[in-house]
Every structure is written in C-alpha cells, then in structure tokens.
Design an enzyme around this catalytic site. Structure first.
Site, PDB file in Angstrom:
ATOM      1  N   TYR A 120       0.826  -1.202   0.000  1.00  0.00           N
ATOM      2  CA  TYR A 120       0.000   0.000   0.000  1.00  0.00           C
ATOM      3  C   TYR A 120       0.868   1.261   0.000  1.00  0.00           C
ATOM      4  CZ  TYR A 120      -3.226   3.589   1.640  1.00  0.00           C
ATOM      5  OH  TYR A 120      -3.956   4.747   1.769  1.00  0.00           O
ATOM      6  N   GLU A 121       1.984   1.217   0.736  1.00  0.00           N
ATOM      7  CA  GLU A 121       2.866   2.377   0.848  1.00  0.00           C
ATOM      8  C   GLU A 121       3.945   2.405  -0.235  1.00  0.00           C
ATOM      9  OE1 GLU A 121       4.281   2.127   4.907  1.00  0.00           O
ATOM     10  OE2 GLU A 121       2.479   3.128   5.665  1.00  0.00           O
ATOM     11  N   GLU A 139       3.474   1.583  15.793  1.00  0.00           N
ATOM     12  CA  GLU A 139       4.416   1.512  14.669  1.00  0.00           C
ATOM     13  C   GLU A 139       3.678   1.313  13.355  1.00  0.00           C
ATOM     14  OE1 GLU A 139       7.910   1.420  12.462  1.00  0.00           O
ATOM     15  OE2 GLU A 139       7.613   2.080  14.509  1.00  0.00           O
ATOM     16  N   VAL A 148      -5.284  -2.182   7.648  1.00  0.00           N
ATOM     17  CA  VAL A 148      -6.536  -2.899   7.435  1.00  0.00           C
ATOM     18  C   VAL A 148      -6.577  -3.291   5.962  1.00  0.00           C
ATOM     19  CG1 VAL A 148      -9.058  -2.741   7.490  1.00  0.00           C
ATOM     20  CG2 VAL A 148      -7.690  -1.599   9.266  1.00  0.00           C
ATOM     21  N   GLY A 182     -13.589   0.635   6.083  1.00  0.00           N
ATOM     22  CA  GLY A 182     -14.921   1.223   6.207  1.00  0.00           C
ATOM     23  C   GLY A 182     -15.868   0.386   7.053  1.00  0.00           C
ATOM     24  N   GLY A 216     -15.122  -0.460  10.366  1.00  0.00           N
ATOM     25  CA  GLY A 216     -14.855  -0.235  11.779  1.00  0.00           C
ATOM     26  C   GLY A 216     -13.617  -0.905  12.326  1.00  0.00           C
ATOM     27  N   GLY A 221     -10.225  -0.295  11.677  1.00  0.00           N
ATOM     28  CA  GLY A 221      -9.213   0.668  12.102  1.00  0.00           C
ATOM     29  C   GLY A 221      -9.641   1.419  13.353  1.00  0.00           C
ATOM     30  N   ASN A 281      -0.715  10.427   2.631  1.00  0.00           N
ATOM     31  CA  ASN A 281      -1.854   9.563   2.949  1.00  0.00           C
ATOM     32  C   ASN A 281      -2.969  10.388   3.601  1.00  0.00           C
ATOM     33  OD1 ASN A 281      -3.576   7.476   3.523  1.00  0.00           O
ATOM     34  ND2 ASN A 281      -2.001   6.184   4.449  1.00  0.00           N
ATOM     35  N   TYR A 326      -7.436   9.807  11.239  1.00  0.00           N
ATOM     36  CA  TYR A 326      -6.811  10.010  12.547  1.00  0.00           C
ATOM     37  C   TYR A 326      -7.319  11.291  13.215  1.00  0.00           C
ATOM     38  CZ  TYR A 326      -3.496   6.362  11.137  1.00  0.00           C
ATOM     39  OH  TYR A 326      -2.921   5.192  10.722  1.00  0.00           O
TER      40      TYR A 326
END
Length: 166
Positions: free
Chosen positions: A32-33, A90, A94, A100, A102, A104, A131, A138
């Site tokens: 993903y990153e 760290e 998900v 979407g 719940g 995370g 991101n 967050y």
C-alpha cells in the site's frame, strides 16, 4: 491485553501461531505504501522479536467473520518531559476489502484504552504526508498531526558508521 469485540470486529492479541499472518499484513501495508521492496522481515525474525525471550513489540489482530483483516503493532516509548511511558503505534493496517467496516477505529480505540490502563501519558504514531485519507481518519478520531516535528532515521551503512567506537 484481553480479547475484545466491537460490533462485528473481534480483537485479540497475536500469538506465535500468527507469525505468517502478521508477515502477510506487513507485506500488505508495504505494498500500500509502495515500499514492498524494503520488507526483509521473515517468519523467524518476527517469531524472535515479537514472541522470543525479549519481545520488542506487541501485536493486536482484528478479525471480521473469523478472518484476520487488520493489525496494530505497538510498543512502549518514554517521555522525559512527562516522566511517563507512552504507547507508540508503529503500524496500523486494514486489508482493503475490510476498510470502512470499523476495523481501524476498533484497533485505535483498543490501543487508546490500553494506553490509559497502562498509565501512559501519550499515544503516538506517524503517518505519511501523502496519505490524506489516513490523516483525515486520525484527525476524526481526535489525533493532532504535529506540524513542527520530523522523523530522523539512521540505517544501513550510515548506522554502521555512526555506531563505530570512537
């Protein structure tokens, strides 16, 4: 850390039997990153560093319908200003198909609860500046993105040079 259930999300501490699953989630996060080429973790290394004689971190797994769909890897740090330990997240990941739902939110809330139970003065983590969906998530959960702080890192040959005896 105890097992908890939030709506349809079931959270549980990882065990050594989960090492391959954890590695799969780490690879999913790295993909993903766009950092998959940097993953050098192995099941053996994870077993040792997470479940060996001196565990370096803890892992909380999140399940939906009996399948692991996310994880949070965390450890304690320390604030000299507070003279109190903190909880440092760290990695939080998900799987895309479970976002979407719940997962995370359940992981973050469980870690915040754990930080309170353990007497931590802070619960912190980093987020990549590109991101925006994570940043928005967050912030919606009550986090403050610290604009004045930058992460410093020394690795590889630079770490070897810096760590040479004087």
């Amino acid at each position: 850390m105890t097992e908890t259930t939030s709506s349809s999300v079931r959270l549980r501490p990882a065990t050594q039997a989960d090492v391959d699953t954890i590695l799969g989630l780490i690879r999913g996060l790295a993909e993903y990153e766009n950092l998959l080429d940097r993953v050098v973790a192995t099941p053996e290394k994870l077993a040792d560093t997470l479940f060996g004689a001196h565990p370096a971190a803890e892992v909380l797994l999140a399940e939906l319908d009996g399948q692991v769909q996310g994880f949070a890897l965390f450890f304690h740090n320390y604030s000299t200003f507070l003279s109190q330990r903190g909880l440092y997240l760290e990695d939080l990941f998900v799987r895309p198909e479970a976002r979407g739902r719940g997962v995370g939110k359940a992981l973050l809330k469980a870690l915040a609860e754990l930080a309170v139970q353990r007497g931590c003065g802070r619960f912190e983590w980093s987020v990549l500046d590109w991101n925006q969906s994570a940043i928005d998530f967050y912030q919606a959960m009550g986090a403050t993105v610290m604009p004045d702080w930058r992460i410093c890192r020394v690795t590889g040959e630079a770490l070897t040079r810096l760590g040479r005896p004087v």
